[in-house]
Design a protein around this motif. Structure first.
Motif, short mmCIF file in Angstrom:
data_model
loop_
_atom_site.label_atom_id
_atom_site.label_comp_id
_atom_site.label_asym_id
_atom_site.label_seq_id
_atom_site.Cartn_x
_atom_site.Cartn_y
_atom_site.Cartn_z
N ILE A 104 39.58 28.86 34.89
CA ILE A 104 38.25 28.94 35.48
C ILE A 104 37.24 28.17 34.64
O ILE A 104 36.32 27.53 35.16
CB ILE A 104 37.81 30.42 35.62
N LEU A 105 37.43 28.20 33.32
CA LEU A 105 36.50 27.54 32.40
C LEU A 105 36.67 26.03 32.33
O LEU A 105 35.75 25.31 31.94
CB LEU A 105 36.67 28.13 30.99
N LEU A 106 37.84 25.52 32.74
CA LEU A 106 38.14 24.09 32.56
C LEU A 106 37.07 23.14 33.13
O LEU A 106 36.74 22.14 32.48
CB LEU A 106 39.51 23.76 33.16
N PRO A 107 36.51 23.39 34.32
CA PRO A 107 35.45 22.49 34.80
C PRO A 107 34.27 22.41 33.84
O PRO A 107 33.72 21.32 33.62
CB PRO A 107 35.03 23.12 36.14
N LEU A 108 33.87 23.54 33.25
CA LEU A 108 32.78 23.53 32.28
C LEU A 108 33.18 22.76 31.02
O LEU A 108 32.36 22.06 30.42
CB LEU A 108 32.39 24.96 31.89
N VAL A 109 34.45 22.87 30.63
CA VAL A 109 34.95 22.13 29.47
C VAL A 109 34.83 20.63 29.72
O VAL A 109 34.36 19.87 28.87
CB VAL A 109 36.41 22.51 29.15
N MET A 110 35.25 20.20 30.91
CA MET A 110 35.19 18.78 31.25
C MET A 110 33.75 18.29 31.33
O MET A 110 33.42 17.18 30.89
CB MET A 110 35.89 18.54 32.60
N MET A 111 32.86 19.11 31.87
CA MET A 111 31.45 18.73 31.98
C MET A 111 30.77 18.69 30.61
O MET A 111 29.73 18.04 30.45
CB MET A 111 30.71 19.73 32.88
N SER A 112 31.36 19.38 29.63
CA SER A 112 30.75 19.45 28.30
C SER A 112 31.34 18.43 27.33
O SER A 112 31.11 18.53 26.12
CB SER A 112 30.93 20.87 27.73
N GLY A 113 32.12 17.48 27.84
CA GLY A 113 32.67 16.43 26.97
C GLY A 113 34.16 16.47 26.81
O GLY A 113 34.72 15.68 26.02
N GLY A 114 34.84 17.37 27.53
CA GLY A 114 36.29 17.43 27.45
C GLY A 114 36.79 18.16 26.23
O GLY A 114 36.03 18.77 25.47
N PHE A 115 38.12 18.09 26.02
CA PHE A 115 38.75 18.84 24.93
C PHE A 115 38.28 18.35 23.56
O PHE A 115 38.24 19.12 22.60
CB PHE A 115 40.26 18.74 25.03
N THR A 157 27.21 30.39 17.15
CA THR A 157 26.26 29.66 18.00
C THR A 157 25.39 28.69 17.19
O THR A 157 24.76 27.81 17.76
CB THR A 157 25.31 30.63 18.76
N ARG A 158 25.38 28.82 15.88
CA ARG A 158 24.59 27.93 15.04
C ARG A 158 25.27 26.58 14.83
O ARG A 158 24.62 25.61 14.45
CB ARG A 158 24.33 28.60 13.68
N THR A 159 26.57 26.53 15.05
CA THR A 159 27.31 25.29 14.83
C THR A 159 28.11 24.81 16.03
O THR A 159 28.40 23.62 16.16
CB THR A 159 28.28 25.46 13.65
N ASP A 160 28.50 25.73 16.92
CA ASP A 160 29.37 25.40 18.05
C ASP A 160 28.67 25.70 19.37
O ASP A 160 27.83 26.61 19.44
CB ASP A 160 30.68 26.19 17.98
N SER A 161 29.05 24.97 20.41
CA SER A 161 28.48 25.21 21.73
C SER A 161 29.04 26.50 22.32
O SER A 161 30.11 26.98 21.91
CB SER A 161 28.81 24.04 22.67
N VAL A 162 28.33 27.04 23.29
CA VAL A 162 28.77 28.26 23.97
C VAL A 162 30.11 28.03 24.66
O VAL A 162 31.01 28.88 24.58
CB VAL A 162 27.71 28.73 24.98
N VAL A 163 30.27 26.88 25.31
CA VAL A 163 31.52 26.58 26.01
C VAL A 163 32.68 26.54 25.02
O VAL A 163 33.78 27.05 25.28
CB VAL A 163 31.42 25.25 26.79
#
Length: 293
Positions: free
Chosen positions: A51-62, A173-179
């Motif tokens: 379910i999360l994969l589309p958001l991963v792709m929209m956020s710059g991929g793996f 959250t200070r260093t990594d994105s939510v996704v």
């Protein structure tokens, strides 16, 4: 860069997180009635990852999911996995409203750990919100009214795990994105739960799959929204907002499972709501305080 602090935005994302958690509670009770707890967790993580994969792709991929803090992700998810397993198991033992109420010892651990490890300040409004909320929870649960149920102890252990998890998420959250945080949650917990799930695997009946899909989606969305809320406000602000799940879970228990709401539950809920109002009136934290590592 960390987003500018905003209590209204934090409250919005927290409302979505609460809705997801409550839906997950209903789906969790339906699925654990027929499947092993670890199988439910494994299906939730694997399906949630897709379910999360589309958001991963929209956020710059793996490539964008890479983190310089893999050990923090592993630590957070080991603790959270243990908490989730305990929480789902307790869901089969005690009423929903009681389970959620005891779970709300979590802000105690969150506040203490956030002050000690994140450098957050425990202001008077925050302290008042936590104290009022916890008094409300004690009124609802009334631990001195009878013998302690094993389910109560299991949920209390889960609450400690959740408190540690919230603080680790805030730090991440200070260093990594939510996704990225949610992506690694699903990946790591899929690995952690594979062997326990296979040990007592049972092919889910067809009528159970809608509940499985629902718990997978809400299991992902609840933490995505929680992480978004934590990006806009301190952990000691976010956790008391989550107290709203107590009266709402009591209402769901009454509507779906005929679990009674008594005067103690109503009185405790009023104190919890009062604590939330005090907390939401707190002045917004300065951006530098949120961005500080």
């Amino acid at each position: 860069m960390a987003p500018s602090p905003s209590i209204p935005k934090a409250a919005f994302w927290m409302a979505l997180s609460i809705a997801s958690f409550l839906t997950m509670s209903v789906a969790g009770r339906a699925t654990t009635a027929e499947l092993n707890v670890f199988q439910v967790l494994e299906l939730r993580s694997l399906i949630g990852l897709f379910i999360l994969l589309p958001l991963v792709m929209m956020s710059g991929g793996f490539a964008a999911m890479r983190s310089k803090r893999p050990m923090a992700h592993i630590a957070r998810n080991v603790v959270h996995f243990v908490g989730q397993a305990a929480w789902l198991y307790a869901l089969t033992l005690i009423p929903l409203a009681v389970l959620i109420s005891i779970e709300f010892t979590t802000p105690i651990w969150t506040a203490i750990l956030a002050v000690g490890f994140l450098g957050e300040r425990l202001s008077r409004p925050r302290l008042a919100a936590i104290v009022l909320g916890l008094i409300g929870v004690l009124i609802i649960v009334r631990p001195g009214a009878g013998s302690v149920d094993p389910g109560h102890v299991v949920v209390l252990g889960a609450a400690v795990c959740f408190g540690i998890s919230v603080v680790l998420v805030k730090s991440l959250t200070r260093t990594d994105s939510v996704v990225s945080i949610i992506f690694w949650m699903l990946v790591i917990q899929s690995v952690l739960g594979l062997i326990p799930a296979l040990y007592e695997w049972r092919n889910p009946p067809l009528e159970l799959w809608p509940w499985i899909l629902l718990i997978a989606f809400t299991g992902m969305s609840s933490h995505f929204c929680m992480a978004r809320a934590l990006a806009y406000a301190d952990a000691t602000v976010i956790s008391p907002m989550d107290f709203l799940r107590v009266p709402l879970s009591a209402l769901i228990g009454w509507l779906l499972y005929q679990e009674q709401i008594d005067a103690f539950t109503a009185g405790g809920a009023l104190l919890i709501l009062l604590g939330n109002l005090l907390n939401l009136q707190k002045k917004a934290t300065k951006p530098a305080e949120v961005a500080a590592s």
